[in-house]
Design a protein around this motif. Structure first.
Motif, short mmCIF file in Angstrom:
data_model
loop_
_atom_site.label_atom_id
_atom_site.label_comp_id
_atom_site.label_asym_id
_atom_site.label_seq_id
_atom_site.Cartn_x
_atom_site.Cartn_y
_atom_site.Cartn_z
N SER A 33 0.82 -1.21 0.00
CA SER A 33 0.00 0.00 0.00
C SER A 33 0.86 1.26 0.00
O SER A 33 0.59 2.22 -0.73
CB SER A 33 -0.92 -0.01 1.22
OG SER A 33 -1.68 1.19 1.29
N GLU A 34 1.94 1.24 0.84
CA GLU A 34 2.84 2.40 0.90
C GLU A 34 3.55 2.60 -0.42
O GLU A 34 3.74 3.74 -0.88
CB GLU A 34 3.86 2.19 2.02
CG GLU A 34 3.28 2.28 3.43
CD GLU A 34 2.75 3.67 3.74
OE1 GLU A 34 3.32 4.65 3.20
OE2 GLU A 34 1.78 3.78 4.49
N LEU A 35 3.98 1.48 -1.05
CA LEU A 35 4.65 1.58 -2.34
C LEU A 35 3.72 2.15 -3.40
O LEU A 35 4.11 3.02 -4.19
CB LEU A 35 5.16 0.19 -2.77
CG LEU A 35 5.90 0.13 -4.12
CD1 LEU A 35 7.14 1.01 -4.06
CD2 LEU A 35 6.29 -1.30 -4.44
N ALA A 36 2.49 1.63 -3.41
CA ALA A 36 1.51 2.13 -4.38
C ALA A 36 1.22 3.61 -4.14
O ALA A 36 1.09 4.40 -5.09
CB ALA A 36 0.22 1.31 -4.27
N LYS A 37 1.14 3.98 -2.86
CA LYS A 37 0.88 5.38 -2.51
C LYS A 37 2.02 6.27 -2.96
O LYS A 37 1.81 7.37 -3.50
CB LYS A 37 0.68 5.50 -1.00
CG LYS A 37 0.31 6.90 -0.53
CD LYS A 37 0.10 6.91 0.97
CE LYS A 37 -0.26 8.32 1.46
NZ LYS A 37 -0.47 8.34 2.94
N SER A 38 3.28 5.80 -2.75
CA SER A 38 4.45 6.55 -3.15
C SER A 38 4.50 6.74 -4.66
O SER A 38 4.78 7.84 -5.16
CB SER A 38 5.72 5.83 -2.68
OG SER A 38 6.88 6.50 -3.11
N GLU A 39 4.23 5.65 -5.40
CA GLU A 39 4.22 5.74 -6.86
C GLU A 39 3.14 6.69 -7.34
O GLU A 39 3.33 7.48 -8.27
CB GLU A 39 4.01 4.35 -7.47
CG GLU A 39 5.16 3.38 -7.24
CD GLU A 39 6.44 3.85 -7.90
OE1 GLU A 39 6.37 4.54 -8.95
OE2 GLU A 39 7.52 3.55 -7.37
N SER A 40 1.99 6.62 -6.67
CA SER A 40 0.88 7.51 -7.04
C SER A 40 1.25 8.97 -6.79
O SER A 40 0.94 9.85 -7.61
CB SER A 40 -0.36 7.14 -6.23
OG SER A 40 -1.43 8.03 -6.50
N GLN A 41 1.94 9.23 -5.68
CA GLN A 41 2.37 10.60 -5.37
C GLN A 41 3.37 11.11 -6.39
O GLN A 41 3.33 12.28 -6.78
CB GLN A 41 2.97 10.64 -3.96
CG GLN A 41 1.94 10.49 -2.84
CD GLN A 41 2.59 10.46 -1.47
OE1 GLN A 41 3.79 10.23 -1.35
NE2 GLN A 41 1.79 10.67 -0.44
N LYS A 42 4.28 10.22 -6.82
CA LYS A 42 5.27 10.62 -7.82
C LYS A 42 4.59 11.01 -9.13
O LYS A 42 4.94 12.02 -9.75
CB LYS A 42 6.26 9.48 -8.06
CG LYS A 42 7.25 9.26 -6.93
CD LYS A 42 8.22 8.14 -7.27
CE LYS A 42 9.22 7.93 -6.14
NZ LYS A 42 10.19 6.83 -6.46
#
Length: 237
Positions: A117-126
């Motif tokens: 979830s954190e990885l997906a969130k980080s990618e989404s933020q990028k």
């Protein structure tokens, strides 16, 4: 001693008792020392004594057999209780181990899901920040950047030729001509790049306050600043 053995022992003693009584009676009658009634009395007394002796001998045997049987029964009961207790303890340990494994598995699943979830969130933020930077670069002109610090904190993209490149303590300062007309932006990078003077770069970062620096001619120059948190956000051509 078994019941059959006990009864055989009693019968044997009884036969011996009868034989002794017969011998006693025969001896007394032969001596003519007692009358017939007295003989029977003596024989009866002798019989009672012998029977008493037999009873006392048999009773301990029975008692021992009973005690032995009771001891065996108690031992068997104790062994059974121990086996049942061990089985219960083993079953409890197995249940606890199963629960522990299940708990560990669930915890690992939760951690894995959280990391994903954190990885997906980080990618989404990028992706979101890249889109925002692209939009701001089109809508915010260099003149607006040099005029004030109103756009501080916004995502932005600077592209141009490097006039000056400096590196110190893991940081780089690149003075970039953002328009090709001498409109410079000070790009501060966290990390190292391959950029040198006359390199062409594209950098994505966050706008900061304007910075004033001294020129070689003895004057000063004020330029916008762009902070890049990772050198991977700088492309050198």
């Amino acid at each position: 001693m078994s019941d059959l053995g006990a009864w055989m022992f009693i019968i044997g003693i009884f036969v011996m008792m009868v034989a002794v009584i017969v011998l006693i009676v025969a001896a007394i009658r032969k001596a003519n020392r007692l009358k017939l009634g007295s003989i029977y009395t003596v024989a009866g007394a002798a019989a009672i004594v012998i029977i008493g002796i037999i009873f006392m001998m048999v009773s301990p045997v029975k008692s021992n057999e009973s005690g032995s049987n009771q001891s065996i029964h108690t031992t068997k009961k104790s062994d059974t209780e121990k086996l049942e207790s061990a089985a219960k303890a083993s079953s409890k340990a197995a249940s606890e181990k199963s629960a522990s494994i299940k708990g560990s598995s669930e915890a690992a699943s939760i951690e894995s899901a959280s990391a994903s979830s954190e990885l997906a969130k980080s990618e989404s933020q990028k992706v979101s920040q890249a889109q925002e930077a692209q939009t701001n670069s089109q809508n915010i002109s260099y003149g607006m950047l040099i005029k004030s610090d109103d756009n501080k904190g916004k995502a932005y993209i600077v592209s141009g030729s490097v006039l000056q490149a400096q590196s110190d303590s893991g940081m780089e300062m690149l003075l970039v001509d953002a328009t090709g007309n001498g409109d410079y932006v000070e790009v501060i990078v966290n990390g190292k790049t391959n950029a040198v003077e006359d390199s062409t770069i594209t950098a994505q970062g966050i706008l900061g306050k304007r910075d004033t620096y001294d020129t070689q001619a003895g004057g000063s120059n004020t330029v916008p600043t762009l902070y890049v948190d990772d050198s991977s956000n700088v492309t050198v051509q």
